[in-house]
Design a protein around this motif. Sequence first.
Motif, short mmCIF file in Angstrom:
data_model
loop_
_atom_site.label_atom_id
_atom_site.label_comp_id
_atom_site.label_asym_id
_atom_site.label_seq_id
_atom_site.Cartn_x
_atom_site.Cartn_y
_atom_site.Cartn_z
N GLY A 31 -15.86 15.75 -3.72
CA GLY A 31 -14.75 14.95 -3.21
C GLY A 31 -14.67 14.96 -1.70
N GLU A 62 -7.56 6.81 1.17
CA GLU A 62 -7.57 5.75 0.15
C GLU A 62 -8.70 5.94 -0.86
OE1 GLU A 62 -7.73 2.03 2.22
OE2 GLU A 62 -5.82 2.37 3.24
N GLY A 64 -9.44 8.71 -2.15
CA GLY A 64 -9.01 9.75 -3.07
C GLY A 64 -9.85 11.01 -3.04
N ASP A 66 -10.95 14.95 -1.65
CA ASP A 66 -10.26 16.20 -1.36
C ASP A 66 -10.41 16.61 0.11
OD1 ASP A 66 -9.53 16.52 -4.08
OD2 ASP A 66 -11.51 17.37 -4.50
#
Length: 157
Positions: A31, A62, A64, A66
Amino acid sequence: MKSVAVVGPPGAGKTLVATSLALYLHLATAGVAYVDKSVTKAGAGLVKSYLPLAADVEEAAELGVDYVVIDAAPYDVPPADVYIFVLEPTDLRYFTGEGVYVVVNKTSRWSLRGIPFDSRISWAMQAGVPPVVADIKGFERTRKRIVKVVKEIGDGL
C-alpha cells in the motif's frame, strides 16, 4: 496514511533511498504511492512498473494507500509525518526529534549506517533498475547494506 519525505542536497542519494524505501514498504504492505518532486523525475522512472505514482500527497490519499514516499526537491520540502535526511559525510549535522532519520550516504568513518558509494548503483539506476531489487554480480554486499538501512527506517514507520 503516513507520509515520508526524503530530503537532502543534490547528489546525496535521495532518489536511491526514496525508491528503495518505497519498494521495501510496497513489498511489506502493498500500500504505497510514490511522489517524485525532484527535477529529473528519475525515481518515478525507476518505480513506475512497481508502484502507483502520484503528483502530490492528496492524489496519493485518493489512491487509498497506507504510505506515501516523497522524493523531495531540495528547495521544496513538503509537510510530512516523517523526514529522512540523506547527507554527504561533509554535510553531517546532528538532527534530533521524533520522526527524523539521517542516512549518511557514501559512508565515512563517522557513520556505520551509511550506504557506501558503488558505481554499480549508479549504473543500475541509469539502466532503470532500482538498486534494492537489482541482481548484479558482485553487488550483493552493497545491496544488503541498502536493504538493512531501508528496513531499519521502514520498521520505524
